[in-house]
Design an enzyme around this catalytic site. Structure first.
Site, PDB file in Angstrom:
ATOM      1  N   SER A 147       6.452   2.948  -1.454  1.00 58.45           N
ATOM      2  CA  SER A 147       7.665   3.106  -2.265  1.00 58.45           C
ATOM      3  C   SER A 147       8.814   2.497  -1.468  1.00 58.45           C
ATOM      4  O   SER A 147       8.749   2.422  -0.235  1.00 58.45           O
ATOM      5  CB  SER A 147       7.956   4.589  -2.491  1.00 58.45           C
ATOM      6  OG  SER A 147       9.270   4.771  -2.971  1.00 58.45           O
ATOM      7  N   TYR A 162       8.718  13.125   1.006  1.00 55.07           N
ATOM      8  CA  TYR A 162       8.275  11.937   0.257  1.00 55.07           C
ATOM      9  C   TYR A 162       8.590  10.663   1.053  1.00 55.07           C
ATOM     10  O   TYR A 162       7.738   9.790   1.224  1.00 55.07           O
ATOM     11  CB  TYR A 162       8.970  11.917  -1.102  1.00 55.07           C
ATOM     12  CG  TYR A 162       8.514  10.790  -2.021  1.00 55.07           C
ATOM     13  CD1 TYR A 162       7.361  10.919  -2.780  1.00 55.07           C
ATOM     14  CD2 TYR A 162       9.250   9.608  -2.134  1.00 55.07           C
ATOM     15  CE1 TYR A 162       6.946   9.899  -3.636  1.00 55.07           C
ATOM     16  CE2 TYR A 162       8.843   8.588  -2.990  1.00 55.07           C
ATOM     17  CZ  TYR A 162       7.696   8.745  -3.736  1.00 55.07           C
ATOM     18  OH  TYR A 162       7.282   7.734  -4.571  1.00 55.07           O
ATOM     19  N   LYS A 166       5.795   7.962   2.549  1.00 51.45           N
ATOM     20  CA  LYS A 166       5.704   6.559   2.137  1.00 51.45           C
ATOM     21  C   LYS A 166       5.925   5.613   3.325  1.00 51.45           C
ATOM     22  O   LYS A 166       5.320   4.533   3.388  1.00 51.45           O
ATOM     23  CB  LYS A 166       6.693   6.275   1.002  1.00 51.45           C
ATOM     24  CG  LYS A 166       6.372   7.047  -0.286  1.00 51.45           C
ATOM     25  CD  LYS A 166       4.971   6.747  -0.814  1.00 51.45           C
ATOM     26  CE  LYS A 166       4.711   7.368  -2.177  1.00 51.45           C
ATOM     27  NZ  LYS A 166       3.381   7.061  -2.716  1.00 51.45           N
TER      28      LYS A 166
END
Ligand code: NDP
Length: 255
Positions: A147, A162, A166
């Protein structure tokens, strides 16, 4: 078939898409099937609709149930793919989750859940696929879903777990690319910006309004706008692309 068509063709290939029951995985699974790959979708709750759409369009597909954090379940799924399809050439390691929470409020259990699925889960799938490809002498392509959050810190929502997961995917990808290069297996990552899917569409309007001025494209991306990037990374077109992180974000990370 023209030379250009052959560069992007996935005819005769078997592709695994994790998390292909909805969102990006579903749309990309349709794209991979359209490019000629027999497509196998793995998720925790099934992907009948994706399979039906692929079959309706004349492609070959089936789905399997597995949680990507469960090594045994992933091994069993890969064994079934080899028994039903004979090989595995492409992995779109896409399944993932996101929890928006301030670090001061988030629990360690929530941190672990995100890291477990997004980073360890992708590692479990990549490792099992790499083993299989090496054992069968398949020069495959593994595409790990990262991402833009692996390179930047999103605002105004806080999502440290998160972002960390990533960033981990991007460097895990580079590590596996170097480690497996001698076997002809390529490992790259894909880093989308904000894409309109169930993961992001349910996001409160105030948050999306805050994102828009930060995106030079002034809109979210569509899942369809990732198909070409994944096909490029899956096909012979990207034969010398290895360990790369392909950012598809409407120029978000440029500013
Ligand atoms: P969705 O929530 O729409 O879909 C996620 C998919 O992952 C579902 O099919 C879900 O199926 C599957 N999944 C989740 N956990 C597991 C698990 N443990 N084992 C197997 N399958 C699992 O998400 P998106 O399509 O939006 O996102 C897909 C990927 O793209 C994620 O990795 C995400 O981080 C990444 N991404 C998304 C962006 C966006 O803006 N949407 C931007 C950048 C990256 P089930 O629940 O049935 O298991």
């Amino acid at each position: 078939m023209s030379y250009l068509d052959s560069l992007f063709s996935l005819k005769g290939k078997v592709a695994l898409v994790t998390g292909g029951g909805r969102g990006i995985g579903q749309v990309v699974a349709l794209g991979l099937a359209n490019a000629g790959a027999e497509t196998v979708i793995v998720s925790r709750t099934g992907a009948d609709e994706t399979v039906a759409q692929i079959q309706k369009a004349g492609g070959k597909a089936y789905s399997l149930i597995a949680d990507i954090t469960n090594e045994k379940a992933v091994d069993a799924a890969l064994k079934e793919i080899v028994s039903r399809s004979g090989a595995l050439h492409i992995v779109f390691n896409n399944a993932g989750i996101c929890i928006h929470k301030d670090t001061l409020d988030a629990s360690i259990a929530e941190w672990r859940e995100v890291l477990d699925i997004n980073l360890t889960g992708e590692y479990v799938v990549a490792r099992a696929a790499g083993r299989l490809m090496i054992e069968k002498g398949i020069k495959g392509s593994i595409i790990n879903m990262a991402s833009m959050s692996g390179s930047i810190v999103n605002i105004p929502q806080w999502q440290a777990s998160y972002n960390a997961s990533k960033a981990g995917v991007i460097h895990m990808t580079r590590s596996l690319a170097v480690e497996w290069s001698e076997y002809g297996i390529r490992v790259n990552s894909l880093s989308p910006g904000y894409i309109a899917t169930p993961m992001s569409v349910d996001t409160p309007k105030e948050l999306k309004d805050a994102w828009m001025p930060l995106i030079p494209a002034h809109r979210m991306g569509k899942p369809e706008e990732l198909i070409g990037a994944v096909i490029y990374l899956a096909a012979d077109s990207s034969g010398y692309t290895n360990g790369s992180d392909l950012i598809v974000d409407g120029a978000y990370v440029c500013i």
